[in-house]
Design a protein around this motif. Structure first.
Motif, PDB file in Angstrom:
ATOM      1  N   SER A  64      26.964 -11.867  32.321  1.00 12.56           N
ATOM      2  CA  SER A  64      27.965 -12.720  32.964  1.00 12.56           C
ATOM      3  C   SER A  64      27.679 -14.172  32.602  1.00 12.56           C
ATOM      4  O   SER A  64      26.597 -14.505  32.086  1.00 12.56           O
ATOM      5  CB  SER A  64      27.912 -12.548  34.477  1.00 12.56           C
ATOM      6  OG  SER A  64      26.675 -13.019  34.993  1.00 12.56           O
ATOM      7  N   LEU A  65      28.617 -15.052  32.880  1.00 16.44           N
ATOM      8  CA  LEU A  65      28.413 -16.464  32.590  1.00 16.44           C
ATOM      9  C   LEU A  65      27.273 -17.024  33.420  1.00 16.44           C
ATOM     10  O   LEU A  65      26.441 -17.792  32.917  1.00 16.44           O
ATOM     11  CB  LEU A  65      29.704 -17.249  32.853  1.00 16.44           C
ATOM     12  CG  LEU A  65      29.609 -18.768  32.653  1.00 16.44           C
ATOM     13  CD1 LEU A  65      29.110 -19.109  31.257  1.00 16.44           C
ATOM     14  CD2 LEU A  65      30.948 -19.427  32.918  1.00 16.44           C
ATOM     15  N   ALA A  92      24.074 -16.016  31.826  1.00 17.72           N
ATOM     16  CA  ALA A  92      23.851 -16.740  30.570  1.00 17.72           C
ATOM     17  C   ALA A  92      23.341 -18.148  30.845  1.00 17.72           C
ATOM     18  O   ALA A  92      22.428 -18.641  30.163  1.00 17.72           O
ATOM     19  CB  ALA A  92      25.155 -16.792  29.762  1.00 17.72           C
ATOM     20  N   VAL A  94      26.769 -23.490  26.528  1.00 16.27           N
ATOM     21  CA  VAL A  94      26.672 -22.067  26.842  1.00 16.27           C
ATOM     22  C   VAL A  94      28.033 -21.540  27.305  1.00 16.27           C
ATOM     23  O   VAL A  94      28.461 -20.450  26.904  1.00 16.27           O
ATOM     24  CB  VAL A  94      25.600 -21.820  27.923  1.00 16.27           C
ATOM     25  CG1 VAL A  94      25.643 -20.371  28.419  1.00 16.27           C
ATOM     26  CG2 VAL A  94      24.219 -22.139  27.380  1.00 16.27           C
ATOM     27  N   ALA A  95      28.719 -22.311  28.156  1.00 21.30           N
ATOM     28  CA  ALA A  95      30.037 -21.882  28.639  1.00 21.30           C
ATOM     29  C   ALA A  95      31.033 -21.759  27.489  1.00 21.30           C
ATOM     30  O   ALA A  95      31.805 -20.797  27.421  1.00 21.30           O
ATOM     31  CB  ALA A  95      30.547 -22.863  29.687  1.00 21.30           C
ATOM     32  N   ARG A 151      30.352 -21.162  24.311  1.00 21.94           N
ATOM     33  CA  ARG A 151      29.987 -19.994  23.511  1.00 21.94           C
ATOM     34  C   ARG A 151      30.330 -18.700  24.240  1.00 21.94           C
ATOM     35  O   ARG A 151      30.740 -17.712  23.605  1.00 21.94           O
ATOM     36  CB  ARG A 151      28.495 -20.046  23.179  1.00 21.94           C
ATOM     37  CG  ARG A 151      28.096 -21.196  22.276  1.00 21.94           C
ATOM     38  CD  ARG A 151      28.811 -21.128  20.955  1.00 21.94           C
ATOM     39  NE  ARG A 151      28.440 -22.228  20.069  1.00 21.94           N
ATOM     40  CZ  ARG A 151      28.958 -22.411  18.856  1.00 21.94           C
ATOM     41  NH1 ARG A 151      29.872 -21.565  18.393  1.00 21.94           N
ATOM     42  NH2 ARG A 151      28.588 -23.430  18.110  1.00 21.94           N
ATOM     43  N   PHE A 152      30.157 -18.693  25.543  1.00 17.30           N
ATOM     44  CA  PHE A 152      30.485 -17.504  26.326  1.00 17.30           C
ATOM     45  C   PHE A 152      31.982 -17.205  26.229  1.00 17.30           C
ATOM     46  O   PHE A 152      32.390 -16.057  26.000  1.00 17.30           O
ATOM     47  CB  PHE A 152      30.073 -17.720  27.774  1.00 17.30           C
ATOM     48  CG  PHE A 152      30.179 -16.496  28.632  1.00 17.30           C
ATOM     49  CD1 PHE A 152      29.092 -15.651  28.797  1.00 17.30           C
ATOM     50  CD2 PHE A 152      31.356 -16.185  29.289  1.00 17.30           C
ATOM     51  CE1 PHE A 152      29.186 -14.506  29.587  1.00 17.30           C
ATOM     52  CE2 PHE A 152      31.470 -15.057  30.075  1.00 17.30           C
ATOM     53  CZ  PHE A 152      30.377 -14.218  30.224  1.00 17.30           C
ATOM     54  N   ARG A 164      28.371 -13.924  19.053  1.00 20.83           N
ATOM     55  CA  ARG A 164      27.256 -13.474  19.893  1.00 20.83           C
ATOM     56  C   ARG A 164      25.952 -14.141  19.457  1.00 20.83           C
ATOM     57  O   ARG A 164      25.116 -14.485  20.289  1.00 20.83           O
ATOM     58  CB  ARG A 164      27.131 -11.941  19.811  1.00 20.83           C
ATOM     59  CG  ARG A 164      28.211 -11.207  20.585  1.00 20.83           C
ATOM     60  CD  ARG A 164      28.168  -9.701  20.289  1.00 20.83           C
ATOM     61  NE  ARG A 164      26.860  -9.124  20.580  1.00 20.83           N
ATOM     62  CZ  ARG A 164      26.463  -8.741  21.789  1.00 20.83           C
ATOM     63  NH1 ARG A 164      27.289  -8.882  22.829  1.00 20.83           N
ATOM     64  NH2 ARG A 164      25.262  -8.217  21.976  1.00 20.83           N
ATOM     65  N   LEU A 181      25.927 -17.624  20.839  1.00 18.98           N
ATOM     66  CA  LEU A 181      25.652 -17.595  22.279  1.00 18.98           C
ATOM     67  C   LEU A 181      24.171 -17.368  22.537  1.00 18.98           C
ATOM     68  O   LEU A 181      23.576 -18.006  23.416  1.00 18.98           O
ATOM     69  CB  LEU A 181      26.489 -16.510  22.955  1.00 18.98           C
ATOM     70  CG  LEU A 181      26.234 -16.305  24.454  1.00 18.98           C
ATOM     71  CD1 LEU A 181      26.488 -17.588  25.240  1.00 18.98           C
ATOM     72  CD2 LEU A 181      27.099 -15.167  24.997  1.00 18.98           C
ATOM     73  N   THR A 213      21.381 -19.852  24.502  1.00 17.95           N
ATOM     74  CA  THR A 213      20.546 -19.454  25.635  1.00 17.95           C
ATOM     75  C   THR A 213      19.063 -19.484  25.296  1.00 17.95           C
ATOM     76  O   THR A 213      18.237 -19.140  26.142  1.00 17.95           O
ATOM     77  CB  THR A 213      20.908 -18.039  26.117  1.00 17.95           C
ATOM     78  OG1 THR A 213      20.687 -17.097  25.065  1.00 17.95           O
ATOM     79  CG2 THR A 213      22.368 -17.979  26.544  1.00 17.95           C
ATOM     80  N   LEU A 267      29.895  -8.811  27.160  1.00 23.64           N
ATOM     81  CA  LEU A 267      30.061  -9.861  28.153  1.00 23.64           C
ATOM     82  C   LEU A 267      31.030  -9.399  29.231  1.00 23.64           C
ATOM     83  O   LEU A 267      32.000  -8.690  28.952  1.00 23.64           O
ATOM     84  CB  LEU A 267      30.578 -11.140  27.506  1.00 23.64           C
ATOM     85  CG  LEU A 267      29.490 -12.132  27.055  1.00 23.64           C
ATOM     86  CD1 LEU A 267      28.522 -11.476  26.092  1.00 23.64           C
ATOM     87  CD2 LEU A 267      30.115 -13.370  26.442  1.00 23.64           C
TER      88      LEU A 267
END
Length: 434
Positions: free
Chosen positions: A39-40, A43, A143-144, A146-147, A213, A216, A220, A230
């Motif tokens: 989940s975000l 992550a 991160v958000a 990329r998610f 991926r 992402l 992280t 995801l």
């Protein structure tokens, strides 16, 4: 102009919480299974717990603490030893006429020089804390982004899967017609080409997802993905506050606080330069022994640097100019930021309008058109070309729905980064194949 409403204690707490969390490579970090759904929120937690960024800022903060401790120290006393009238020529060739002096000296700083030096180091440390919080917000936004990118690519791959199934189903129908001598053999070749193109698009979508991926994973703090699919509903668009509320919120961000810290640092450096105008005095005392008479006497000394005020004038002028620079730089940054926020807000509004149009009108109409075309083709009322066009347009409009949702989330992430808000949440309901 700016509201400095973020308490320093809160910034310290957030930074310390991030810096005290284990980083990648630590022995107590256990890699999660690669098939674990991500989940975000998870992550973001992983990024803050193991990204090298925080290890770097931990070292920088330790160095700033060391400089602050060093600034607290007073000048150290000095032990002096002097030997005169010795090892010369004639009567002074030996040590019989020598005079030996041993003593202590101490530099006495005047004008609050030590306090000003300590203030400058404290302001530098506070600025580093603010920079670390800005870097933390940047990392969360990355991160958000990329998610959301991976969620979008997952959804696009789902559409590619459906398009391939449609092309395969169409080829099967064409084969039946060719075998029944109802259509020319050329239609089989056309259907085979459509299937090949759909499979290539599907393969390309798979590669795009693998790359997303990997990005992402890097955001992280690891090289390769250590997570499975995801979890998030890309088609659930969070609401956003009114523009005026966002503009007010932007005035309280760490980016703005950084200018306030810079102003404090420049002011403290200016006071330090001004304190150096006051002449520091070095005083000393000791004992002198005269070998020729075997006598001992007290010795006192004092040293006073000359022209201290003139020598400090250049540093004072430089720091005055650097302090004067902060205000215009802040105003310039504010003008750019508010204009950028307004542009993002407009793009966000447009992305929502386009998404809702795709969701409520375009995609349903295209799905209905595809159903009718398939129905008509099965009854030989439409040609294969018309069916292929309908299938292609269906895939285009479904993909555009995903793109509009992705654009909305992207603009929202930029707005929330600009206003210092947490990264936007994504509903845990998985919706990767609309």
């Amino acid at each position: 102009m700016f509201a400095n409403s973020i308490p320093r204690a809160r910034l310290w707490a957030m930074l310390i919480a991030a810096l005290c969390t284990p980083v990648a490579g630590a022995s107590n970090v256990i890699a999660p299974p690669q098939d674990t759904e991500l989940s975000l929120a998870e992550a973001l937690r992983r990024a803050e717990s193991r990204h090298p960024l925080f290890q770097s800022y931990r070292a920088q903060l330790a160095a700033a603490e060391a400089r602050t401790r060093q600034a607290r120290l007073r000048p150290a006393p000095e032990l002096n030893l002097e030997l005169e009238d010795a090892l010369g020529s004639g009567a002074l060739s030996g040590l019989d006429k020598a005079q030996t002096t041993i003593g202590f000296s101490q530099l006495i700083e005047r004008g609050g020089l030590r306090d000003r030096r300590l203030d400058a180091r404290r302001a530098e440390r506070e600025g580093l804390v603010t920079e670390a919080e800005i870097a933390r917000l940047d990392l969360r936004a990355e991160v958000a982004r990329r998610f959301i990118h991976v969620l979008s690519d997952q959804a696009q791959l789902g559409i590619a899967h459906q398009a391939t199934r449609l092309a395969r189903s169409t080829l099967a129908e064409v084969n039946r017609r060719v075998d029944a001598a109802r259509v020319p053999l050329a239609e089989r070749s056309r259907a085979q080409v459509s299937l090949a193109r759909a499979e290539l698009e599907e393969e390309h979508a798979e590669h795009e997802l693998l790359s997303a991926r990997r990005h992402l994973a890097a955001a992280t703090g690891v090289m390769a993905p250590d997570f499975g699919a995801l979890v998030g509903d890309l088609l659930q668009l969070p609401e956003v506050a009114a523009f005026d509320a966002l503009l007010a919120q932007m005035q309280t961000t760490p980016d703005v606080l950084l200018f306030a810290n810079q102003a404090r640092l420049r002011a403290s450096e200016l006071r330090l330069a001004q304190a150096r105008r006051s002449t520091s005095v070095r005083v000393g005392a000791g004992l002198r022994r005269v070998e020729a008479t075997d006598d001992v006497g007290l010795v006192f000394s004092a040293a006073l640097p000359l022209f201290s005020r003139e020598r400090a004038a250049g540093a004072i002028a430089e720091n005055e100019a650097r302090l004067a620079e902060v205000g215009p730089a802040r105003e310039q940054a504010w003008l750019k930021a508010q204009a950028h926020l307004f542009a993002l807000y407009q793009e966000l509004s447009h992305a929502r309008i386009e998404y809702e149009a795709q969701r409520d009108r375009v995609v349903p109409a295209m799905e209905e058109a595809l159903r009718q075309t398939q129905h008509a083709y099965r009854r030989s009322r439409y040609s294969l070309l018309e069916l292929r066009d309908a299938q292609a347009e269906w895939a285009v409009q479904k993909a555009r729905l995903i793109e509009a949702a992705t654009e909305y989330h992207g603009h929202l992430i930029e707005i929330q980064r600009l206003t210092g808000a947490p990264a936007p949440g994504v509903s845990p309901t998985e919706s990767n194949a609309p």
